[in-house]
Structure formats: structure tokens, C-alpha cells
Scaffold this motif. Structure first.
Motif, PDB file in Angstrom:
ATOM      1  N   GLY A  26       0.871  -1.180   0.182  1.00 32.07           N
ATOM      2  CA  GLY A  26      -0.064   0.051  -0.140  1.00 32.07           C
ATOM      3  C   GLY A  26       0.709   1.073  -0.082  1.00 32.07           C
ATOM      4  O   GLY A  26       0.150   2.358  -0.158  1.00 32.07           O
ATOM      5  N   ALA A  27       2.299   1.152   0.253  1.00 30.41           N
ATOM      6  CA  ALA A  27       3.031   2.307   0.670  1.00 30.41           C
ATOM      7  C   ALA A  27       3.446   3.051  -0.787  1.00 30.41           C
ATOM      8  O   ALA A  27       3.831   4.123  -0.897  1.00 30.41           O
ATOM      9  N   GLY A  28       3.448   2.223  -1.958  1.00 26.10           N
ATOM     10  CA  GLY A  28       3.999   2.712  -3.080  1.00 26.10           C
ATOM     11  C   GLY A  28       3.443   3.708  -4.102  1.00 26.10           C
ATOM     12  O   GLY A  28       2.038   4.219  -3.860  1.00 26.10           O
ATOM     13  N   GLY A  29       3.841   4.375  -5.075  1.00 24.12           N
ATOM     14  CA  GLY A  29       3.234   4.986  -6.073  1.00 24.12           C
ATOM     15  C   GLY A  29       2.765   6.584  -5.676  1.00 24.12           C
ATOM     16  O   GLY A  29       2.019   7.143  -6.038  1.00 24.12           O
ATOM     17  N   GLY A  30       3.492   6.834  -4.451  1.00 27.50           N
ATOM     18  CA  GLY A  30       2.964   8.137  -3.888  1.00 27.50           C
ATOM     19  C   GLY A  30       1.736   8.187  -3.091  1.00 27.50           C
ATOM     20  O   GLY A  30       1.124   9.178  -2.487  1.00 27.50           O
TER      21      GLY A  30
END
Ligand code: SF4
Ligand code: SF4
Length: 424
Positions: free
Chosen positions: A358-362
Motif C-alpha cells: 500500500g505504500a508505493g506510487g505516492g
């Protein structure tokens, strides 16, 4: 590359929606059959990989214009790459992930920015890290360790800690532990300390390609000066930037690139590292997207598109699209199996079909609720296999899982593989 370079690829999307689930022959239960956090959370086609291809095509052909809603949809996506892995069931040359990434680059070029991402980029421009923490404190994590300083000394191995591990006080013992294990194994290892800069992967993810290019040049010059033969990082995000993003923008590091789990597994096989183990634990392993499907080496393609039968465009020579199978999957599992006291069980969605943290891509920065929801989905999957703890090997995943659990006063444990190797 630019959005127009994917025009032909966009035409290959047949709107089949396979990109919304893990491949049907891999599904074990309905509960854990979804693969895309965005479509699972928002349940509207535009949020899926195929939906993003449709948005890109519509913007590219001038059928629609950028609106706040479209911009929101574009950024509510972790760029986890799961859609692209699932898509191979149907099309060989549709690339929803690359198209979703190009959409963001276009957003930045057109000034369609998110304030939360601008803060991140400001931090990078001022202090070379997305948190805006003082650059002078970047090397503090290594205080007291006998690591070489690659700014002045030669070293065989450059250890790149990455921004998350360098500044997150709660995760500091992990990065210190990793460096200590390398020293104990007799590795001639050095760090850039306060001179280390961000890899730029997070900037690239939110559409700032130029920012990453500067960081690639910085690392290339340090590698040359240190005369190193290996670049080792404990951070999956950095690993993916080195393995995929840099070659994508034609910045070759020209050095062996290893995630710590790859290097540790090698050192264990050579008898130079002995897993210590500790308490008896039943654990399951979360494949970080950036180490797994996004960690596989970049495959360049320099061909052209040719028309066959007067209507169908095909790549010539054939284009090999990355489908995640070449990521780092086995070394972390080998390590877990080698640690005394550890019982290792698999979750349902693993390897290239892994669910994102869930932490990726901003997303962590701009949409906290979505980021947390995604983390909790993975934690539910870990609990469903009866694990005492979720183990992974990326500071960003660990931070996101720990925050989601902490807000709910849930004491389910999250560990980095390094911690288990050191003995928890
Ligand atoms: S991106 Fe691939 S899987 Fe998704 S709708 Fe298009 S062709 Fe189907
Ligand atoms: S990159 Fe991940 S979150 Fe984004 S559309 Fe594809 S599967 Fe969904």
C-alpha cells in the motif's frame, strides 16, 4: 519513452478485465483473489490497469481532457505492477503499468500535481530525501560501525541504505544489523554516509523523471570513484530503481546489484554467515512489489512497429514485456528456511502475484486511508494462514504495515528478514 510511444500498446487492450484478479488458475479462495488495490478499493473500471489504459488512450486521442477526477484516478494507484502481470493471460504487448507511469509523467509536464507529492519533491531538492530531513544526518545510522567511507576510501561493496532506513528511527536497528552481518562475514563494505542521496525511485513513481536522472548520475560517479564491484541495498525501492528505472532512462550502473537478501543467501551458502535464530515463530513472507515483480531486470527493446494484413500493428522484433517472473523470490525464502526456530508458511498471493503493502506510487503520501486499507488487506491474509508474524524486506512495506497496525492497537508482529537472521 513518452505516452505516445505506447499508442500501439494501448490499442491492444481488449477491456477483458483480467488485470483485476490474480490469474484464475492461481486463485485459492475468493477472499484473496483480487490483485489490484485500486479497483478493489474503488470498484470502478477506470481504477484498474485496463481503465488506466482507456484514460491514457482517451487523453492521447483528444477525446477527453484532464479533470480533477481524472487526475485523482491516475494517482490512486500504487504502481504495484500487478495488473501487468495478470494481463499476460490475454495480450502479449499491452503494458498497463508502463502506461500508468507515463500518465503521471504527463501530469507533471502539464502541471497537474498533487501538493503532497510536491512536498516530497521539495524535500528531495533541498535535502536529497523525500522527508526533507537534514542531509547532514543521513549517515547517523552507521555511527560506531567500522564501515569504509567511500567518499575517501576504496571498498569492494557499496552499501546503499536508502532514505527510509536512513531516517526512520524505528527501523534503524535493521540497517545497522544488515551492515553488521556484512562486516561479520568479512565483506569489505563502505557507505557514502551523509553524501548518500536518494535513488530517485519515489520521484519517478510520482512522475518526476528528471529528478531521478540527477540521482542516477550521482550514484554512477560514486561507484566509479570507490572502484566497487557490488552495490548492495536493504531497500526494495532502491533495488527496483537500480535494476529497472535507471536502465529504462539509459543510466547503466555497470556493477553487480544485489538486495541484502540475495547477498545474505549467497554468504550463507558459502558458510560465511550463520543464521542465529531465536524464539520459535511461525512466519509468512510478504514479497515487496519492488523486489519481486518490479525488481526484475529491465528488458530493452529498440524495434519498430510494423503493419501486418494492412491493419494490425505488431512489434518487430517481438517485444518482451516484463511480467514479474524474474524478480527476487527465492533468496528471502531460502534464508527463512535456514533460520533455526522459524516455521515458514506461504500466503495465498505470493511472488509475482503478491498483494501490495500500500505504500508505493505516492499513495502513502497522498491517500493515507487507501494506503492503510491496502496494508490491512495483506495483514488479514497473513493472519489467515495462522502466522505469528509477517516478515518482509523493505523499509517502506514495514513502515506501512506497522503504522496500519499501530493505529488499531493491533500487536501483530512485523519483522525484517535481517532481524530474524540476527535473532529476535
Ligand atoms: S490491461 Fe490487459 S488484462 Fe486489463 S483489460 Fe486491458 S487487455 Fe485486459
Ligand atoms: S499498478 Fe497496481 S494499483 Fe495500479 S492499476 Fe495496476 S494493479 Fe492496480
Amino acid at each position: 519513452m513518452a505516452l505516445q510511444d505506447y499508442e500501439k500498446s494501448m490499442n491492444y487492450c481488449i477491456r477483458c478485465s483480467h488485470c483485476k484478479w490474480i490469474p484464475f488458475n492461481k486463485i485459492k479462495t475468493k477472499r484473496f483473489s483480487a490483485n489490484c488495490p485500486a479497483i478493489s478499493r474503488y470498484n470502478f473500471h477506470s481504477y484498474s490497469g485496463g481503465g488506466r489504459v482507456a484514460i491514457a488512450q482517451s487523453l492521447f486521442l483528444g477525446r477527453s481532457e484532464m479533470t480533477d477526477e481524472i487526475r485523482e484516478t491516475i494517482y490512486r494507484c500504487q504502481l504495484c505492477g500487478s495488473c501487468q502481470v495478470a494481463c499476460h493471460l490475454i495480450g502479449e504487448i499491452c503494458e498497463p503499468l508502463e502506461i500508468a507511469r507515463e500518465l503521471r509523467i504527463k501530469c507533471v509536464e502539464d502541471g497537474e500535481l498533487l501538493p503532497e507529492h510536491m512536498l516530497m519533491i521539495d524535500g528531495m531538492r533541498k535535502e536529497d530525501n523525500p522527508f526533507g530531513e537534514p542531509k547532514a544526518r543521513r549517515g547517523d545510522w552507521a555511527e560506531g560501525l567500522s564501515l569504509k567511507n567511500i567518499n575517501t576510501d576504496k571498498a569492494d561493496v557499496i552499501f546503499h541504505a536508502g532514505c527510509r532506513f536512513s531516517y526512520d528511527a524505528d527501523l534503524r536497528s535493521i540497517v545497522r544489523g544488515a551492515a553488521t552481518l556484512l562486516l561479520k562475514a568479512g565483506v569489505n563494505v563502505g557507505i557514502a554516509g551523509k553524501e548518500e542521496a536518494c535513488c530517485g525511485g519515489r520521484a519517478f513513481d510520482v512522475g518526476y523523471r528528471g529528478q531521478m536522472e540527477n540521482y542516477a548520475d550521482d550514484i554512477i560517479s560514486r561507484i566509479k570513484a570507490a572502484g566497487a564491484t557490488k552495490l548492495v541495498t536493504p531497500c526494495a525501492d532502491c533495488y527496483s530503481a537500480f535494476m529497472q528505472f535507471y536502465p529504462m532512462i539509459r543510466k547503466e550502473l555497470d556493477i553487480e546489484i544485489l538486495h541484502t537478501t540475495e547477498y545474505f543467501a549467497r554468504l550463507i551458502k558459502e558458510g560465511k554467515l550463520k543464521p542465529r535464530g531465536g524464539s520459535s515463530l511461525r512466519v509468512t513472507y510478504h514479497d515487496p512489489c519492488h523486489l519481486g515483480r518490479l525488481g526484475e531486470p529491465y528488458i530493452p527493446w529498440n524495434g519498430t512497429w510494423k503493419k501486418v494484413w494492412g491493419q494490425l500493428n505488431i512489434p518487430d522484433p517481438p517485444k518482451q514485456v516484463r511480467r514479474g517472473t524474474g524478480g527476487v523470490y527465492e533468496p528471502p525464502r531460502e534464508i527463512l528456511r535456514s533460520i533455526p526456530g522459524i516455521e515458514f508458511v506461504e500466503m495465498e498471493r505470493i511472488r509475482e502475484y503478491s498483494w501490495c503493502c500500500g505504500a508505493g506510487g505516492g499513495v502513502r503520501e497522498a491517500y493515507e486511508d487507501f494506503s492503510e486499507w491496502t496494508a490491512l488487506e495483506r495483514i488479514a491474509e497473513a493472519k489467515a494462514v495462522g502466522a505469528d508474524a509477517l516478515v518482509t524486506t523493505c523499509g517502506w512495506c514495514e513502515r506501512n504495515f506497522k503504522d496500519a497496525l499501530g493505529k488499531r492497537n493491533d500487536d501483530f508482529k512485523v519483522y525484517d528478514i535481517t532481524e530474524l537472521l540476527m535473532g529476535v
